[in-house]
Design an enzyme around this catalytic site. Structure first.
Site, PDB file in Angstrom:
ATOM      1  N   SER A  20       0.848  -1.199  -0.019  1.00 26.70           N
ATOM      2  CA  SER A  20       0.098   0.055   0.021  1.00 26.70           C
ATOM      3  C   SER A  20       0.840   1.246  -0.123  1.00 26.70           C
ATOM      4  CB  SER A  20      -0.905   0.025   1.177  1.00 26.70           C
ATOM      5  OG  SER A  20      -2.006  -0.798   1.277  1.00 26.70           O
ATOM      6  N   ASP A 315      -7.165  -7.335   5.252  1.00 28.64           N
ATOM      7  CA  ASP A 315      -6.447  -8.200   4.202  1.00 28.64           C
ATOM      8  C   ASP A 315      -6.022  -9.703   4.960  1.00 28.64           C
ATOM      9  OD1 ASP A 315      -6.867  -6.450   2.322  1.00 28.64           O
ATOM     10  OD2 ASP A 315      -4.740  -5.471   2.345  1.00 28.64           O
TER      11      ASP A 315
HETATM   12  C1  S3P Z   1      -5.722  -0.842   0.313  1.00 34.68           C
HETATM   13  C2  S3P Z   1      -7.019  -0.867   0.753  1.00 34.68           C
HETATM   14  C3  S3P Z   1      -7.836  -1.954   1.066  1.00 34.68           C
HETATM   15  C4  S3P Z   1      -7.048  -3.525   0.955  1.00 34.68           C
HETATM   16  C5  S3P Z   1      -6.085  -3.604  -0.073  1.00 34.68           C
HETATM   17  C6  S3P Z   1      -5.271  -2.230  -0.169  1.00 34.68           C
HETATM   18  C7  S3P Z   1      -5.072   0.178   0.030  1.00 34.68           C
HETATM   19  O1  S3P Z   1      -8.766  -2.165   0.182  1.00 34.68           O
HETATM   20  O2  S3P Z   1      -7.643  -4.379   1.115  1.00 34.68           O
HETATM   21  O3  S3P Z   1      -5.573  -4.679  -0.115  1.00 34.68           O
HETATM   22  O4  S3P Z   1      -3.737  -0.035  -0.219  1.00 34.68           O
HETATM   23  O5  S3P Z   1      -5.509   1.459  -0.196  1.00 34.68           O
HETATM   24  P1  S3P Z   1     -10.259  -1.438   0.354  1.00 34.68           P
HETATM   25  O6  S3P Z   1     -10.072   0.150   0.202  1.00 34.68           O
HETATM   26  O7  S3P Z   1     -11.020  -1.785  -0.908  1.00 34.68           O
HETATM   27  O8  S3P Z   1     -10.918  -1.690   1.689  1.00 34.68           O
END
Ligand code: S3P
Length: 446
Positions: A20, A315
């Site tokens: 992220s 996650d």
């Molecule tokens: C992420 C946000 C999450 C997560 C994804 C990475 C990000 O998703 O599940 O693996 O880097 O902003 P959502 O925003 O759909 O909850």
């Protein structure tokens, strides 16, 4: 991937940089002025696709195995890509880039692999259209490919129906290019890496409770971070945190892992289940809290996980299901319907695969109930897997860890998807199971 159980996990490893944070560091340094050296970046395919997208938009990024040099173009410096932007398997990549590109003065087309082309895009397309964006896509813009005709955006006040960092971050990036002051509210706090990185770069983002306010079109840009080191990915560490917890006799340290509280719900859940985990050597890197995580095995018992814990654990559910499957008693997960629209429908895929390994799992619309089999050993643990990843990296790695609790060898098929986030997963696993030859022992580089 063939998994050969060898008893406990033992040793010290480092995991790749946070996925992220790497996406965000790439984008914000591309919009900065000057050159950033990005260290310990995530070399998973998801982030490499965002890097290639930025290169296609005219940003020079020099790549070595250990670091990236990002030559920022300034806020208004991106240029039209001659080709379609392929985000591969990455929901974060496509949603953040759609927000970034909505307010440019050129046209873009974004797409991804079969999984991405099934995942919901309306959650970013709808509010971006409220800001004036011109976006077309399949099913009225619900599905990629998305065609974005960049245009002048205006600020909105938006209350997001779900706690999604991808939606929040997409809108924050669009807001940078919009006229006026954008206000965003989310129902629960989702991961806050974008806000932290905006603060790190001195961008005028204000938080009041769950509401963010940002002034668009800043008159002065921001300088690239000369050097930025990405913290280790907690979501990658999670596989070994659970692995070391559930395999009796284990003792593992994972160094330099991001422990941002909007990400570490797994630690709270494992603590309630009876886990033995300590955070050592706490420090800060790139505006994010970091620590070494020391895990010793412990017998777990089932717990109830409700909606309040979902965003910070989102996650980690696939690997948490593995922990629940070898705990004593029942674990019940509710309020987790978002799991159905991840890289795979994780409620369905984990239920199917764990059942095939002897676990007692029942599915509900928004979660699951798992009746634990007890600690691996004489009577507990899972049965060997002949499982499938469903092209979902976190399912693949979870099944691999689950396989370590079985009395014989397991096979997990279609594990190439692990490349999207954790290319050296297998090397880390070999390291901790003691299956690497002596000279390589001691430390696996990210
Ligand atoms: C992420 C946000 C999450 C997560 C994804 C990475 C990000 O998703 O599940 O693996 O880097 O902003 P959502 O925003 O759909 O909850």
């Amino acid at each position: 991937m063939t998994i050969t159980p060898r008893g406990s996990l033992y040793g010290t490893i480092a995991v790749p940089g946070d996925k992220s944070i790497t996406h965000r560091a790439l984008i914000l340094n591309a919009l900065a002025e000057g050159v950033c050296t990005l260290r310990r970046y995530c070399r998973g395919e998801d982030c490499l696709n965002t890097m290639r997208a930025l290169q296609a938009l005219g940003v020079r990024i020099d790549e070595t195995k250990d670091e990236l040099q990002i030559h920022g173009k300034g806020l208004w410096g991106l240029a039209e890509s001659a080709g379609v932007i392929d985000c591969g398997n990455s929901g974060t990549g496509i949603r953040l880039l759609t927000g970034l590109l909505a307010g440019q003065d050129f046209f873009s087309v974004l797409t991804g692999d079969a999984s991405i082309r099934r995942r919901p895009m309306g959650r970013v397309v709808k509010p971006l259209r409220e800001m004036g964006a011109t976006i077309a896509g399949r099913k009225g813009g619900e599905l990629a490919p998305l065609a974005v005709s960049g245009t002048t955006l205006h600020a909105i006040a938006y209350a997001s129906p779900g706690a999604s960092a991808q939606v929040k971050s997409s809108l924050l990036l669009a807001a940078l290019f919009a006229k006026g002051t954008t206000q965003l509210t989310e129902p629960q706090l989702s991961r806050d890496h974008t806000e932290r990185m905006f603060a790190f770069f001195g961008l005028p983002l204000v938080r009041k409770g769950l509401t963010l306010t940002i002034e668009g079109r800043p008159s002065v840009g921001w300088g690239a971070a000369p050097q930025l080191t990405v913290p280790g990915d907690f979501s990658a560490a999670a596989f070994f945190i659970v692995g070391a917890t559930i395999l009796p006799g284990s003792d593992v340290t994972i160094t330099g892992v991001g422990i941002n509280p909007t990400r570490t719900g797994l630690l709270d859940v494992l603590d309630r289940m009876g886990g033995d985990i300590e955070l050592l050597n706490r420090r800060e890197e790139a505006g994010e809290p970091v620590a070494d995580i020391h895990v010793r095995s412990a017998p777990l018992h089932g717990v109830t996980i409700g909606a309040d814990l979902i965003p910070q654990t989102i996650d980690e559910f696939p690997i948490l299901c593995v922990a629940a499957a070898v705990a004593e008693g029942q674990t019940v997960i509710t309020g987790a319907d978002e799991l159905r629209v991840k890289e795979s429908d994780r409620i369905a895929t984990m239920s199917t695969e764990l059942r095939a390994m002897g676990a007692r799992v029942s599915e509900t619309a928004d979660g699951m109930a798992i009746q634990g089999l007890g600690q691996p050993g004489e009577n507990g643990g899972l049965q060997p897997a002949n499982g499938r990843s469903h092209e979902d990296h976190r399912v693949a790695m979870s099944l691999a860890i689950g396989g370590l609790t079985a009395p014989a060898e397991s096979v997990v098929h279609d594990t190439e998807c692990i490349e999207t986030s954790f290319p050296n997963f297998h090397a880390c696993l070999l390291q901790l199971t003691g299956a690497v030859s002596e000279p390589q022992k001691g430390h696996v580089k990210p």
